[in-house]
Design a protein around this motif. Sequence first.
Motif, PDB file in Angstrom:
ATOM      1  N   GLY A 156      28.324  18.091 -73.883  1.00 48.26           N
ATOM      2  CA  GLY A 156      29.651  17.496 -73.648  1.00 48.26           C
ATOM      3  C   GLY A 156      29.058  16.265 -73.113  1.00 48.26           C
ATOM      4  N   CYS A 157      29.360  15.604 -71.922  1.00 43.38           N
ATOM      5  CA  CYS A 157      29.494  14.072 -71.578  1.00 43.38           C
ATOM      6  C   CYS A 157      28.824  13.595 -70.482  1.00 43.38           C
ATOM      7  N   VAL A 158      28.878  12.770 -70.301  1.00 45.06           N
ATOM      8  CA  VAL A 158      28.104  12.875 -68.840  1.00 45.06           C
ATOM      9  C   VAL A 158      28.166  11.368 -68.386  1.00 45.06           C
ATOM     10  N   VAL A 159      28.556  10.731 -67.494  1.00 43.30           N
ATOM     11  CA  VAL A 159      28.950   9.602 -67.221  1.00 43.30           C
ATOM     12  C   VAL A 159      28.341   8.939 -65.815  1.00 43.30           C
ATOM     13  N   SER A 160      28.138   8.175 -65.588  1.00 39.77           N
ATOM     14  CA  SER A 160      28.052   7.556 -63.999  1.00 39.77           C
ATOM     15  C   SER A 160      28.924   6.544 -62.933  1.00 39.77           C
ATOM     16  N   ARG A 167      25.496   1.008 -53.001  1.00 38.13           N
ATOM     17  CA  ARG A 167      25.753   2.318 -51.956  1.00 38.13           C
ATOM     18  C   ARG A 167      25.724   3.110 -52.389  1.00 38.13           C
ATOM     19  N   ILE A 168      26.675   3.148 -53.278  1.00 46.09           N
ATOM     20  CA  ILE A 168      27.039   4.962 -53.696  1.00 46.09           C
ATOM     21  C   ILE A 168      27.006   4.840 -54.755  1.00 46.09           C
ATOM     22  N   GLY A 169      26.891   6.427 -55.895  1.00 44.02           N
ATOM     23  CA  GLY A 169      26.217   6.453 -56.907  1.00 44.02           C
ATOM     24  C   GLY A 169      27.421   7.727 -57.338  1.00 44.02           C
ATOM     25  N   VAL A 170      27.593   7.788 -58.661  1.00 47.11           N
ATOM     26  CA  VAL A 170      28.423   8.839 -59.360  1.00 47.11           C
ATOM     27  C   VAL A 170      28.428   9.549 -60.547  1.00 47.11           C
ATOM     28  N   LEU A 171      27.926  10.675 -60.606  1.00 42.38           N
ATOM     29  CA  LEU A 171      27.763  11.290 -62.170  1.00 42.38           C
ATOM     30  C   LEU A 171      28.669  11.716 -62.293  1.00 42.38           C
ATOM     31  N   VAL A 172      28.585  12.244 -63.301  1.00 45.08           N
ATOM     32  CA  VAL A 172      30.411  13.306 -63.839  1.00 45.08           C
ATOM     33  C   VAL A 172      30.089  13.443 -65.185  1.00 45.08           C
ATOM     34  N   GLU A 173      30.011  14.975 -65.225  1.00 45.57           N
ATOM     35  CA  GLU A 173      30.110  15.738 -66.650  1.00 45.57           C
ATOM     36  C   GLU A 173      31.623  16.756 -66.949  1.00 45.57           C
ATOM     37  N   ALA A 174      31.229  16.556 -68.318  1.00 37.73           N
ATOM     38  CA  ALA A 174      32.256  17.546 -68.438  1.00 37.73           C
ATOM     39  C   ALA A 174      32.049  17.893 -70.178  1.00 37.73           C
ATOM     40  N   SER A 175      32.736  19.235 -70.172  1.00 36.09           N
ATOM     41  CA  SER A 175      32.503  19.880 -71.403  1.00 36.09           C
ATOM     42  C   SER A 175      34.033  19.542 -72.037  1.00 36.09           C
ATOM     43  N   THR A 176      33.374  19.226 -73.443  1.00 37.85           N
ATOM     44  CA  THR A 176      34.022  18.618 -74.480  1.00 37.85           C
ATOM     45  C   THR A 176      33.395  18.238 -76.028  1.00 37.85           C
ATOM     46  N   ASP A 177      34.426  18.310 -77.208  1.00 41.30           N
ATOM     47  CA  ASP A 177      34.050  18.590 -78.387  1.00 41.30           C
ATOM     48  C   ASP A 177      34.322  17.117 -78.677  1.00 41.30           C
ATOM     49  N   VAL A 178      34.791  16.092 -78.332  1.00 44.88           N
ATOM     50  CA  VAL A 178      34.825  15.353 -78.873  1.00 44.88           C
ATOM     51  C   VAL A 178      33.967  13.609 -77.364  1.00 44.88           C
ATOM     52  N   VAL A 179      33.846  13.028 -78.180  1.00 42.96           N
ATOM     53  CA  VAL A 179      32.943  12.054 -77.004  1.00 42.96           C
ATOM     54  C   VAL A 179      33.403  10.744 -77.782  1.00 42.96           C
ATOM     55  N   LYS A 271      46.149  14.902 -69.536  1.00 42.75           N
ATOM     56  CA  LYS A 271      46.771  13.902 -70.541  1.00 42.75           C
ATOM     57  C   LYS A 271      45.756  12.947 -71.208  1.00 42.75           C
ATOM     58  N   VAL A 272      44.885  12.167 -71.174  1.00 44.05           N
ATOM     59  CA  VAL A 272      43.434  11.757 -72.068  1.00 44.05           C
ATOM     60  C   VAL A 272      43.160  12.862 -72.982  1.00 44.05           C
ATOM     61  N   ALA A 273      43.108  13.969 -72.780  1.00 54.40           N
ATOM     62  CA  ALA A 273      42.171  14.843 -73.072  1.00 54.40           C
ATOM     63  C   ALA A 273      43.395  15.038 -74.606  1.00 54.40           C
ATOM     64  N   LYS A 274      45.299  14.866 -74.192  1.00 55.41           N
ATOM     65  CA  LYS A 274      45.290  16.010 -74.942  1.00 55.41           C
ATOM     66  C   LYS A 274      45.717  14.127 -76.392  1.00 55.41           C
ATOM     67  N   GLU A 275      45.763  13.363 -75.898  1.00 50.44           N
ATOM     68  CA  GLU A 275      45.754  11.702 -76.952  1.00 50.44           C
ATOM     69  C   GLU A 275      44.716  11.959 -77.561  1.00 50.44           C
ATOM     70  N   ALA A 276      43.619  11.906 -76.771  1.00 53.20           N
ATOM     71  CA  ALA A 276      42.143  12.386 -77.882  1.00 53.20           C
ATOM     72  C   ALA A 276      41.452  13.403 -78.996  1.00 53.20           C
ATOM     73  N   GLY A 277      42.787  14.498 -78.680  1.00 52.27           N
ATOM     74  CA  GLY A 277      42.693  15.379 -79.605  1.00 52.27           C
ATOM     75  C   GLY A 277      41.512  15.866 -78.687  1.00 52.27           C
ATOM     76  N   ALA A 278      40.851  15.812 -77.599  1.00 55.30           N
ATOM     77  CA  ALA A 278      39.876  17.071 -76.875  1.00 55.30           C
ATOM     78  C   ALA A 278      40.157  18.008 -76.454  1.00 55.30           C
ATOM     79  N   ASP A 279      38.755  19.153 -76.464  1.00 55.46           N
ATOM     80  CA  ASP A 279      39.095  20.538 -75.386  1.00 55.46           C
ATOM     81  C   ASP A 279      38.276  19.762 -74.680  1.00 55.46           C
ATOM     82  N   MET A 280      38.992  19.082 -73.402  1.00 51.80           N
ATOM     83  CA  MET A 280      38.200  18.835 -72.441  1.00 51.80           C
ATOM     84  C   MET A 280      38.994  18.780 -70.676  1.00 51.80           C
ATOM     85  N   LYS A 281      37.110  19.225 -69.634  1.00 49.51           N
ATOM     86  CA  LYS A 281      36.775  20.255 -69.222  1.00 49.51           C
ATOM     87  C   LYS A 281      35.847  19.128 -67.878  1.00 49.51           C
ATOM     88  N   VAL A 282      36.303  19.064 -66.587  1.00 49.75           N
ATOM     89  CA  VAL A 282      35.205  18.231 -65.649  1.00 49.75           C
ATOM     90  C   VAL A 282      34.418  20.168 -65.234  1.00 49.75           C
TER      91      VAL A 282
END
Length: 311
Positions: A156-160, A167-179, A271-282
Amino acid sequence: MEDDKMAITASMVKELREMTGAGMMDCKKALNETNGNMDEAVEYLRKNGQAKAEKKAGRIAAEGLVMAEVKEDKTAAIVEVNSETDFVAKNAEFQGFVKAVTEQALATDAADMDAFMAEAWIADTSKTVKDALTEKISVIGENLNIRRFEKVVTDGCVVSYIHGGGRIGVLVEASTDVVNDDIRACLKNVAMQVAAMSPKYVSRDEVSQDYLDHEKEILLAQAKIENPDKPENIIEKMIIGRLNKEMKEICLLDQVYVQDSDLTVAKYVEKVAKEAGADMKVTKFVRFETGEGLEKKNEDFAAEVAAQMGQ
């Protein structure tokens, strides 16, 4: 016997207060009741309704940096490298080394820290990662420690997101058919939420029964102290309400979205997934905070370094 009791020092009371936010006298009493055992004292304060969940911040001392890197939306790595002083953490030589460690983590196949330290250093394959660290310690003249790393590979997609200059770092991964840019921006906002609100889980599905049972036990003790005359069935309902409230704090998708309090994080993503026409899940997040869980005492940090260096 009284002689066996541990002497409770002002610094112990101060540490417990920093960890729990409870009052000075409450902290002193809790330490006396638990013979100076810090973890049991935290539990004692929670059961008596005098403390919130343990604040890890009271135990954070080691300096250093968290850094992350993402490659083509699909592969990401995050690392924490510690130094003894903040001065070194801001040093360009140290920062360059942390960047090289991040690139190493992005390319690694290592499943754990031992394997990571033993593999060839990609900047100079005649050395291992451990050799490169030892060399950097002698150049900088301070104990350094590659403490942890995590690599995420996704379809899918991963961002940092890096907060507070490392001081703090984060990765977030989502399964998505649109990037696209909207999806990336959404996940970056979710990563900022993780940095700020420090959830423990993505959703309630991840919460173990053991954790729920333990929290129920603490909430029950609190509720009985606060409402000694209330019948058991009413107290049971109160506990369910309080547990649900806690789930909304510790589960990312249930949290109120910081940038729009009318939405939960789940609703914002939807909301964002709907607007982008994506099937997205964190599906996952990784949050590293510099020095998290390390004891304040320098000798503890030195021991962790020594253990990693095999000394």
